[in-house]
Design an enzyme around this catalytic site. Structure first.
Site, short mmCIF file in Angstrom:
data_model
loop_
_atom_site.label_atom_id
_atom_site.label_comp_id
_atom_site.label_asym_id
_atom_site.label_seq_id
_atom_site.Cartn_x
_atom_site.Cartn_y
_atom_site.Cartn_z
N TRP A 397 0.82 -1.20 0.00
CA TRP A 397 0.00 0.00 0.00
C TRP A 397 0.87 1.27 0.00
O TRP A 397 0.36 2.36 0.14
CB TRP A 397 -0.92 0.00 1.22
CG TRP A 397 -1.79 -1.22 1.27
CD1 TRP A 397 -3.01 -1.39 0.67
CD2 TRP A 397 -1.50 -2.45 1.95
NE1 TRP A 397 -3.50 -2.64 0.94
CE2 TRP A 397 -2.60 -3.32 1.73
CE3 TRP A 397 -0.43 -2.90 2.73
CZ2 TRP A 397 -2.66 -4.61 2.25
CZ3 TRP A 397 -0.49 -4.19 3.25
CH2 TRP A 397 -1.58 -5.03 3.02
N ASP A 398 2.16 1.10 -0.15
CA ASP A 398 3.09 2.22 -0.13
C ASP A 398 3.03 2.98 1.19
O ASP A 398 3.06 4.21 1.22
CB ASP A 398 2.82 3.16 -1.30
CG ASP A 398 4.04 4.01 -1.63
OD1 ASP A 398 5.12 3.68 -1.12
OD2 ASP A 398 3.91 4.98 -2.38
N TYR A 399 2.98 2.24 2.29
CA TYR A 399 2.99 2.84 3.61
C TYR A 399 4.42 3.00 4.13
O TYR A 399 4.71 2.73 5.31
CB TYR A 399 2.17 1.99 4.59
CG TYR A 399 0.67 2.08 4.39
CD1 TYR A 399 0.08 3.22 3.84
CD2 TYR A 399 -0.17 1.04 4.79
CE1 TYR A 399 -1.29 3.30 3.67
CE2 TYR A 399 -1.54 1.12 4.63
CZ TYR A 399 -2.11 2.26 4.07
OH TYR A 399 -3.47 2.34 3.92
#
Length: 740
Positions: A397-399
C-alpha cells in the site's frame, strides 16, 4: 511513495445543493491564490537537459550511462576509500547535543528532533503583532522550458551568527539572521535533469571537527546530500569546499549502487552525524522496476568523508563497499525520511519504505519483508542491525515511513525514565518504542487483517500491528454514505465509484479485476513533516491527512498500452509512469494505476471533508487528545482549481510540520491555503495567521538574534500539491525587532 499529487487535487470547496450542503469540499489548490515569485534571486539558472538513454542490459557489469553533464557531479567524482571504524576520531561536543537557547542547530532543532524551542518572546497574547522582518530569495525556481518539479521543503538552521540553508537545487547559503543579508553562497551545480520526484533540500547539517583546530577552515562545517548523489562539506565561515573531505569537499554516493540514470536516486534529507559518522540514506523513484537501485544505508566519516560501513538488506552481514562489478543488492527498501540518532546509545534510527515495485510483493526476499515499512536501529560504528520494529507487514500500500522519529523519555513501570522513540506513520498509527530495544512502551496489538487477496502467489499477512496506546490519527473506515459532491449528481457519481471498488477497510488487498480503495492513503496520516514535542508540557503536536486513493493493478499488456515504462527505458518521457502515480513496475507481472479517490470532473475528493487535521496529545497524562480541529481554509482552494477566498477552516491536505515553543505557541504552515499560523498550544485557538507568497510546504523554525525572536518558513510551494511555487524564505518578528 513520497508526497501525493492528490494533496492539492483533494482540496476543492463544494457549496452543495446535496443533502449535506451545509458542509464544504476541497479540490485542487490551483493557480488562484498567490502567484509564483518572478523576482530573480542569485541562484541557479539551470537549463533543461535530457537524461542519457539507457543501454539494454540491467543487472550487472559497469554502468553504461553517459556522465550526467559537464561539471562536478557524482558521475565524474572518483571513488572514495574506506576507513576502519576504530580510526574515526572521538567526536567533539556538538551544538545539537545541547543547543544554545537562541539557536536552531539541526533539522528538528536538537539531537532529539523535538522541534521545540525554549524561546518565549512571542506568546498567544502578542502573536497578532507579528510582521515580516525580511524575505530572502534563493533564486531556485523553474526556468522557461522547465517542467515545474519544485518543492523546496527547506528548514534553515541557525548557529551563532549564521542562518544556514539550502536552495531546492542544493546551493548552500549563510545569511545574517537579523537582516537576511546573504553573507556567502556556495553554488553546487546540480543539473535540472537530476531532479527526481521533486527539487527539494530539507536542510543541511552543522558539524564541529575534532581534528581541524579552532579558527582553521572547516573546523565548523556544513554537510549536505544532493539531488545528484553527492555528499558535500563546506566551511561554515566562508562556504569554501573542505579540501580534506572526500575529493576536495565532495563524495560520490553513486559508488556501489550499480546502474542508474539521473533522477532515479537522490538525497533530500540532511544526514545526521552520530559519534562522528554521517549517516546517508536516499530515495529511489517509486513505480519504476522491481530491480531498481539499492536502498542501502551507509556511514561516512564526518571528518574525512571516507566510507565506514553499509547496511545492505539482502547482504546484512557484509558491511563493506562493493568493488569491481559488484553492487549493493537491488530493489531493496529505501529510506528517504530524515534520520534520528542517539549518541549515547550509538544508534541511528532509520524509517524504511517498502521494496521496489511497491504494490506487488511476491518477488521480495524474506529479509526485505522483515525490514520494510519499519524503523530499524543500526550501530553507527559497524553498520550492524540492532533491532527492527515493523509498522506494516508485507506492505503493498506504499505505507513507507516518511516521518522523522522524535526522541523523548517516558516513565517506566518501575518509576525510572525509559529512553523512548515516537514513530508516526502514514497509517495514522503512532508507535512509542523503547529506543534501546525496539520493544513497544505503549501497547501494540496484532489484529486480524482482511482476506489474503486475489493476486496469484502474493497473499497478504493474516495480521497487522495497531498502536492501541496512542490516539489514532485517522477517521473511521469509509462508508457509502460518506460519499460527497458538489451536487446530488456528483455525490451519486462518487457513490457509484465506491460500489465499483473493492473495499473492506484498512489493508484492503490489491486487485486486478477492479479498483480497490486505499485508506489511509499513501500520504497519511503523518508524513515527512513529522511531529513536534514540548518536553516541558508533554504536549505532542501532529498534523495529518484524510486522503484515500483509488488503485488498480493492470497486467503487462495493459501497462504497455497505457505507456507505462521505467525512467531508465530509452523511450521514457515524463508522464510515462513515475512516482506518485501510475507506474510500470517493470520486472513484475503488473503495472499500477493510482489516482485520488475523487470526482475527476470537479477535482474534488469523494469522501466528505475535512482532509487535513491538527491534534495535540498529552503524553504526560495518559496520551489523551487535548484538542483537535481541521487545518487549512478554503481561501486558495475550490472546484476546478478555482480559489473561493472563503476563510472557513474546513481542513485541507497538508505537508510540512510544526514548531512548538516555550511561549505556548505552535507555528505551522503546511496546508494548501498558503498561510502560516500561530496556534495556542494549550487550547488549539489560532491567534495569528499570514498569507505567504507561495505554498508553505516546509517545516518552520524559530531562533533569536540581537535579543529578539524570529520565525522562519520557506514558502517554496509544492508542485504536486499545486500550491504556488516561490523562492522566498519569509521571516517574521515582533515590531521591535523589525524596527532595528
Amino acid at each position: 511513495m513520497r508526497r501525493s499529487h492528490l494533496l492539492a487535487t483533494a482540496a476543492g470547496l463544494a457549496l452543495a445543493c446535496a443533502p449535506l450542503a451545509a458542509h464544504a469540499q476541497f479540490a485542487p489548490a490551483g493557480s488562484g491564490g498567490e502567484p509564483s515569485s518572478s523576482v530573480p534571486g542569485p541562484g541557479n539558472a539551470n537549463e533543461p537537459t535530457e537524461a542519457s538513454p539507457k543501454e539494454q542490459g540491467y543487472f550487472s557489469g559497469p554502468s553504461p550511462y553517459a556522465p550526467q553533464a559537464p561539471g562536478v557531479n557524482a558521475a565524474n567524482l572518483p571513488d572514495i576509500e574506506s576507513i576502519d571504524p576504530s580510526q574515526i576520531p572521538a567526536m567533539a561536543p556538538q551544538q545539537s547535543a545541547n543547543p544554545a537557547r537562541e539557536d536552531w542547530v539541526a533539522y528538528g532543532r536538537d539531537d532529539n528532533q523535538t522541534r521545540y524551542s525554549p524561546l518565549s518572546e512571542i506568546t498567544p497574547e502578542n502573536a497578532g503583532k507579528l510582521k515580516v522582518a525580511f524575505t530572502y530569495h534563493t533564486g531556485s525556481y523553474p526556468r522557461p522550458g522547465q517542467v515545474n518539479k519544485w518543492a523546496a521543503e527547506t528548514t534553515p538552521i541557525k548557529v551563532g551568527d549564521g542562518l544556514y540553508m539550502c536552495s531546492a537545487m542544493n546551493d548552500i547559503m549563510k545569511l545574517d539572521p537579523a537582516t537576511g543579508k546573504e553573507i556567502w553562497r556556495r553554488n553546487v551545480d546540480v543539473k535540472y535533469h537530476s531532479i527526481p520526484y521533486t527539487a527539494a533540500c530539507k536542510g543541511v547539517t552543522y558539524f564541529t571537527s575534532s581534528v581541524v583546530p579552532e579558527g582553521q577552515p572547516c573546523h565548523n562545517r556544513l554537510i549536505e546530500g544532493t539531488l545528484d548523489m553527492r555528499l558535500i562539506a563546506v566551511d561554515a565561515e566562508t562556504g569554501d569546499f573542505c579540501p580534506n573531505f572526500g575529493h576536495n569537499g565532495q563524495v560520490n554516493l553513486m559508488q556501489g549502487l550499480g546502474e542508474s540514470v539521473p533522477g532515479f536516486v537522490s538525497m533530500t534529507a540532511p544526514p545526521p552525524i552520530i559519534n562522528g559518522v554521517a549517516v546517508v540514506n536516499h530515495e529511489v523513484l517509486d513505480g519504476q522496476r522491481r530491480w531498481a537501485p539499492s536502498g542501502v544505508i551507509r556511514g561516512y566519516d564526518a571528518e574525512s568523508g571516507k566510507f565506514v560501513w553499509a547496511w545492505d538488506v539482502n547482504n546484512p552481514t557484509d558491511h563493506s563497499q562493493p568493488t569491481g562489478n559488484r553492487h549493493y543488492s537491488r530493489g531493496t527498501p529505501n529510506s528517504w525520511a530524515a534520520l534520528t540518532g542517539d549518541n549515547a546509545l550509538g544508534l541511528v534510527y532509520v524509517p524504511t519504505g517498502n521494496s521496489a515495485a511497491d504494490y506487488y510483493s511476491a518477488l521480495r526476499s524474506d529479509n526485505e519483508n522483515r525490514v520494510s515499512s519499519a524503523v530499524v536501529a543500526i550501530d553507527v560504528k559497524t553498520g550492524e542491525e540492532k533491532w527492527v520494529f515493523q509498522t506494516a507487514h508485507k506492505d503493498v500500500w506504499d505505507y513507507d515511513i516518511g516521518s522523522q522519529a522524535t526522541l523523548m523519555d517516558m516513565p517506566g513501570p518501575d518509576g525510572q525514565q525509559v529512553p523512548a522513540l515516537i514513530m508516526p506513520t502514514k497509517r495514522g498509527q503512532t508507535f512509542v518504542l523503547d529506543r534501546r530495544t525496539g520493544k513497544p512502551i505503549l501497547p501494540v496489538e496484532e489484529r486480524p487483517a482482511p482476506s489474503p487477496g486475489v493476486i496469484p502467489g502474493d497473499p497478504r499477512t493474516p495480521t497487522q500491528p495497531w498502536s492501541v496506546g496512542m490516539p489514532a490519527l485517522r477517521v473511521p473506515d469509509l462508508k457509502e454514505t460518506d460519499m460527497w459532491g458538489m451536487s446530488p449528481i456528483d455525490q451519486l457519481y462518487c457513490r457509484i465509484k465506491f460500489r465499483r471498488a473493492n473495499y473492506v477497510g484498512e489493508f484492503t488487498p490489491p486487485s486486478i479485476d477492479k479498483p480497490w480503495i486505499e485508506y489511509p492513503g499513501y500520504n497519511g496520516g503523518s508524513d515527512w513533516g513529522s511531529m513536534s514535542y514540548d518536553p516541558q508540557s508533554g504536549i505532542l503536536i501532529a498534523n495529518w491527512n484524510i486522503t484515500p486513493m483509488y488503485d488498480q493493478l493492470v497486467d503487462r499488456k495493459k501497462a504497455d498500452k497505457l505507456g507505462l515504462m521505467p525512467i531508465d527505458d530509452p523511450n521514457f518521457k515524463p508522464g510515462g509512469g513515475g512516482a506518485e502515480g501510475n507506474g510500470a513496475m517493470d520486472g513484475t507481472p503488473y503495472g499500477i494505476v493510482v489516482t485520488p479517490f475523487w470526482d475527476q470532473y470537479t477535482g474534488m475528493m469523494c469522501n466528505r471533508p475535512p482532509y487535513g487535521m491538527i491534534t495535540a496529545i498529552d503524553m504526560k497524562h495518559g496520551q489523551k487528545v487535548l484538542w483537535q480541529h481541521p487545518l487549512g481554509t478554503a481561501r486558495a482552494n475550490g472546484p476546478w482549481g478555482l480559489p473561493t477566498g472563503l476563510p472557513w477552516e474546513i481542513g485541507t491536505p497538508n505537508n510540512g510540520g510544526s514548531v512548538v515553543t516555550a511561549g505556548g505557541l505552535v507555528f505551522i504552515a503546511a496546508a494548501t491555503d498558503n498561510q502560516i499560523r500561530a496556534i495556542d498550544e494549550h487550547t488549539g485557538k489560532v491567534v495569528w495567521s499570514a498569507v505567504l507568497p507561495g505554498g508553505g510546504q516546509a517545516n518552520p523554525m524559530t531562533y533569536e538574534a540581537n535579543g529578539h525572536q524570529y520565525v522562519a518558513i520557506m514558502a517554496g510551494g509544492h508542485h504536486f500539491m499545486m500550491t504556488p511555487v516561490s523562492d522566498q524564505l519569509v521571516v517574521y518578528a515582533l515590531p521591535d525587532a523589525v524596527k532595528q
